[in-house]
Design an enzyme around this catalytic site. Structure first.
Site, short mmCIF file in Angstrom:
data_model
loop_
_atom_site.label_atom_id
_atom_site.label_comp_id
_atom_site.label_asym_id
_atom_site.label_seq_id
_atom_site.Cartn_x
_atom_site.Cartn_y
_atom_site.Cartn_z
CB THR B 141 -49.83 -3.39 -6.78
OG1 THR B 141 -50.89 -3.48 -5.84
CG2 THR B 141 -50.17 -2.36 -7.83
N GLY B 180 -43.49 -0.32 -1.31
CA GLY B 180 -42.92 0.71 -0.46
C GLY B 180 -41.53 0.37 0.02
CD GLU B 418 -56.50 -4.01 1.23
OE1 GLU B 418 -57.14 -4.97 0.79
OE2 GLU B 418 -55.28 -4.05 1.49
#
Lengths: 661, 661
Positions: B141, B180, B418
């Site tokens: 992403t 993250g 997902e």
């Protein structure tokens, strides 16, 4: 190679363009939503002061733990009252200040004292309470007891010899709970406790003012009175035979004589008025919360481009997809309705509260039912809407930087506090059944606005409206459908002699409340021409109509089940709901060019929204980047976890990998 | 005075009694749910090790900020691999260990490397990856790009002179995002980047292995390669002309020759297999999550007493209210179905993955659609179920100590990751329409199990089942209704020449998936007698039937709309849904004495649930009290905020109050 296209540069272009397509005068609609231009200016001024004060900066908030949040909250509370003094804010200004903040500051016990204390007690405490010379908390819920206040275990036993009450927590489950950080902040509390008269008679829950901490050293004092002399340090106090003077009972409506006789209150339900007040405010508050969700999601969907290539050669703006805008434009509609409806309702409750003081009880039952049903409706739909907004925004919606996760988490307990939703449903249905059973054709004129939907059952010639081509353009059609649905669901329960099916009360309560709101929306539509100029009135009328149609859509099962919505008894190959759904889609499409204008009209600043995705200028990616720079983990390259955890893990792994080669 | 009744003493009594009413053998059902006695024992052993290790204690977790959580997470990761070595755990044991933890540890890039790296690259890295000698992250992403991977901006330009790829992030929006804390932990990453061939041809997204940190000093190294020599410290890397060797392309299925020619993969969709693997796991995981929500809410409702006085003279157990148990017993049903369904599905995907490696592609499209639809279904219903569980528990449900808020917050992004649910809906519908358009009566035998519902449209004499007295006791009746609904919704879209209404794709996708699941539940029911003894099989059969009936209930609008559910075209005074709703109520009531047994059978320890309200022994109030004692704010009587904030606030207030008197 071709010049690189930079999506983050496109954001502001897209936002400017969307802003320019709105045909409404945003200032006019903003003043309408904000209760007039004067009140808007006060809000604007107060937001200006708060948002530029460094203490009210929100950028570190997502990275703080509970203790850090608490310290920040206390600093904010202090600064707020300092600002009040500096800027000579009135009490109403303070109400506005609190309403534009999203800090979850603790609820004060002020309204309870104002409503229920005797003049003597008020003269001693009201100035201190209002100016935060003492800090209060409201001690109602116990570890083992919530909805059913009659089962609270804490006792207040009257001792005529010393003219004191003895407050006592007999069990673990009687520990006062859910008073939050106030256990660390409050000097005083208003406590709900069962009043026990001499001889042992239990008079049920009553309210008492009790001092919790010394004003000098701020130490917990309540437990010093106990026989055992123990002290506990906890945010959840238990009381061990603590004595308070008799005058500390909040006995405006129910008291005890010196010798211990109970003085009957003029009516038993008097103590509900505080609850009613909070509940009516919930409607407006839910409207403003949904407004935040709508603003953020509409702005982000305006600048976010994803998926198919559009006519401009770029990926399409996500708001252009019907499957997306048909989800978020209805949020605008609910926000507009709840803000206006809540304002009218709060005014009614204010009137009622003043009526109460002079003993006027006529409207209490009706208002109680109305606010119960509305509380369920706005909390349920508000929670849903915030979640819809968040899910409309892809992965970034779930980031702390979207701001919606915090709004959701702060609001979701609304399904429980101030009355558990499933308990309130029962109250609404009980009241509706009572009215239903008293129905007679001669009584139509006396039906209150909360029961007016029942009139359809009285006239044998009355029939639900028939669907025609114009049906979904007419507010009246949707309102009538919703009224008939409520009437049939209440009649269904009344006519059921065996056990009702378990969801019946919830369905009926929702239907009764939605019929009531639909009627009020009809009134709001009628009033639009007086409140706004014709162009703005026309657009807001569509917003209100959209509210009615999506409400009908959400009630389709009931409408089908009672034959109010035309479906064939025979199997049919086409979707009977298509007409309604296309009408909703068309309305959403109609409102699309107005969406940024209608959400700008709420008047939120970037500080109020605290959302990178809801940035007014549309520069969402720059805002996300800026917020990520605040992350404390980003202050160093190599984290301190490297030496303690990561290095041992890597070395072990490298050793094992070597052994296998 | 009468002896004080202590509710907290009653908790254990109520739980013991409820546990004794279950007629099933809990051990048998527990082994059934846990894939056999042997696998259960492994889970039990691993949970025993983890739950007694001080590092895995969860009591301080609710009070930690992000940085503290990160440090704890890293310590846990290290300890986990230490335990693996100590206890000689296999890879499968580690999978179990990770599945019983709720720490949100970062997802590794291991599956992607295993599936897509060439044997050469694997021989160099696989032992290091498996043993954590290097730590990986998956960089897909970007700040401005999620669902549509074809629009990722990061480039990997092949340079034949040096046989390198140059990785570059041209814009702010191309910054890799949503990786993250791995930005602080990972030494290596697998990055999705557009492959640019010499001459500038863009071949779309491909995968590359890139080193991010030095193994010696753990410093960010990727940006040192850049011309400008700049270094940035950030969790969200941008790449400035970073060069990596050609061999670092994950080119098992698509590669580049030394001179820069693209080697066509055997099929374009190969890289979906990693996604399919994750999605199939989501079904089982959703089942276990719902199982946690069911266990906690059923246990708490068993010991919580509130409201009316029951026959034992105490307030009634809340689980005895139909309006409550009819909400939470269906969670048991969904958990049982998803756990068993997911297990079967993961097996299919495993088979497929092995087939894939040797080039077998026959089932890829079918499996892709199936897992897309299932991913939407389980994330949507799982999120709802956790929220239902939380709301069933009154105020305490919203406490951090209930544990459900954390489960919800961890799971809710599943609606997006997902594959965004609304995007997946479109995929499901596209595939269904393709099959629909290819339908012919001769093709029935070749319909796959994902399309079998369409057979109803081929036989002109076929008709939906008619409702009779026995209908809701027959799984087949519900399954047929759900199949007909799916068939009609797909046909509706196919027959719509103008724009479909905006919710059409979502409705159809849900219906197609639920028809598929219903069919599988039918098979599960048939298989029960072989899997369980007769008593247990009979009870679990009711659980599965309940799943089917609540699924029908949730699809009522569609069923009515296509005339599949009998409602009068005329207005009618009785509720047509009453029969179905009473059947659900009866099933829930039937299952009530089994509820504690059926939830005990999931086998959760108190450590796994981490919920005061879900305590196995029922002593919820003692557990809440104990958890509150961990609150750091409770360590001192007078908070440090007193001197800084509270005292100034009080003194100002007292001064102002004095001035007013």
């Amino acid at each position: 190679m071709s010049r690189v296209h930079d999506p983050s540069k496109q954001n502001a272009v897209d936002m400017d363009k969307a802003r320019s397509t709105a045909s409404i005068n945003v200032v006019d609609v903003r003043n309408f939503l904000n209760d007039g231009a004067a009140r808007w200016r006060r809000r604007e001024g107060i937001v200006g002061v708060l948002s530029t004060d460094p203490l009210f900066d929100k950028s570190k908030r997502p990275f703080q733990n509970r203790q850090q949040q608490f310290l920040r909250g206390e600093a904010i509370s202090n600064r707020l009252y300092e600002l009040k003094e500096i800027h000579k804010w009135t009490q109403e200004d303070m109400t506005i200040a609190l309403s534009v903040m999203d800090e979850g500051l603790a609820i004060s016990f002020e309204p309870v004292i104002d409503l229920q204390a005797t003049p003597d007690l008020l003269s001693k405490y009201s100035a201190l309470v209002a100016n935060k010379g003492i800090l209060g908390c409201y001690l109602q819920t116990e570890l083992g007891h919530g909805s059913n206040v009659n089962k609270l275990e804490t006792t207040a036993t009257y001792l005529p010899q010393t003219q004191e009450f003895e407050i006592h927590s007999p069990t673990l489950t009687s520990t006062k709970w859910w008073i939050g950080a106030l256990g660390k902040t409050a000097t005083h509390g208003v406590i709900q406790a069962k009043l026990i008269l001499p001889g042992g008679k239990d008079m049920g829950p009553h309210l008492f003012l009790i001092q919790l901490r010394s004003l000098g050293e701020f130490r917990l004092i309540v437990l010093r009175h106990s026989a055992a002399g123990r002290q506990r340090t906890t945010v959840s106090p238990r009381f061990d035979h603590v004595r308070i003077p008799k005058e500390n009972m909040l006995s405006k409506f129910a008291g005890v004589t010196d010798s211990g006789e109970y003085v009957t209150p003029p009516h038993a339900k008097m103590s509900f008025s505080g609850l009613l007040y909070f509940r009516s405010k919930m409607v407006t508050n839910a409207g403003w919360l949904i407004a935040k969700g709508a603003t953020v999601s509409i702005r982000y969907a305006t600048v976010r481009r994803q998926g198919e290539i559009g006519p401009d050669g770029l990926e399409r703006q996500t708001i252009s997809y019907p499957s997306l805008h048909a989800r978020i434009i209805p949020l605008l509609a609910r926000a507009y309705v709840y803000i206006e409806l809540g304002r009218a309702l709060t005014k009614r409750v204010d009137d009622l509260a003043h009526g109460l003081s002079s003993g006027d009880m006529s409207q209490l039952a009706e208002m109680h039912v109305m606010t119960s049903g509305l509380k369920v409706l706005v909390s349920t739909t508000g929670i849903q809407d915030l979640e819809t907004a968040r899910r409309s925004m892809g992965g970034h919606g779930f980031s702390a930087f979207s701001g919606l996760g915090k709004l959701y988490a702060d609001f979701v307990p609304a399904a429980t506090y101030e009355g558990e939703n499933f308990v309130l449903d029962q109250q609404v249905v009980r009241a509706a059944l009572k009215t239903f059973r008293g129905l007679s054709p001669t009584k139509v004129p006396s039906l209150s606005i909360t029961s007016l939907y029942l009139r359809h059952l009285l006239d044998k010639d009355s029939a639900p409206p028939s669907l025609d081509d114009q049906a979904w353009t007419q507010p009246t059609f949707a309102i009538l459908l919703l009224e008939w649905r409520a009437a049939f669901l209440v009649q269904e329960i009344a006519n059921t002699t065996s056990a009702p099916e378990p969801t019946a009360a919830h369905r009926a309560s929702r239907a009764v409340t939605e019929a009531f709101v639909a009627g009020r929306v009809g009134e709001l539509i009628t009033g639009l021409d007086a409140a706004l100029k014709s162009r703005e009135a026309a657009v807001v009328r569509k917003v209100y109509l959209l509210y009615l149609l999506v409400t009908v859509e959400s009630g389709l099962v009931d409408l089908f089940s009672f034959g109010l919505f035309p479906a064939s008894r025979e199997m049919q190959s086409r979707d009977a709901t298509r007409g309604l759904r296309l009408a909703i889609a068309d309305l959403c499409k109609d409102l699309l060019p107005e969406a940024i204008g209608l959400s700008d009209a709420f008047g939120f600043t970037d500080w109020e929204l605290d959302s990178a995705l809801g940035a007014y200028d549309g520069k969402v990616y720059e805002a996300l980047w800026a917020k990520a720079q605040q992350e404390p983990l980003n202050e160093t390259d190599v984290t301190e976890a490297y030496q303690t955890s990561i290095r041992p893990l890597l070395l072990r792994g490298q050793k094992l990998a070597k052994a296998k080669l």
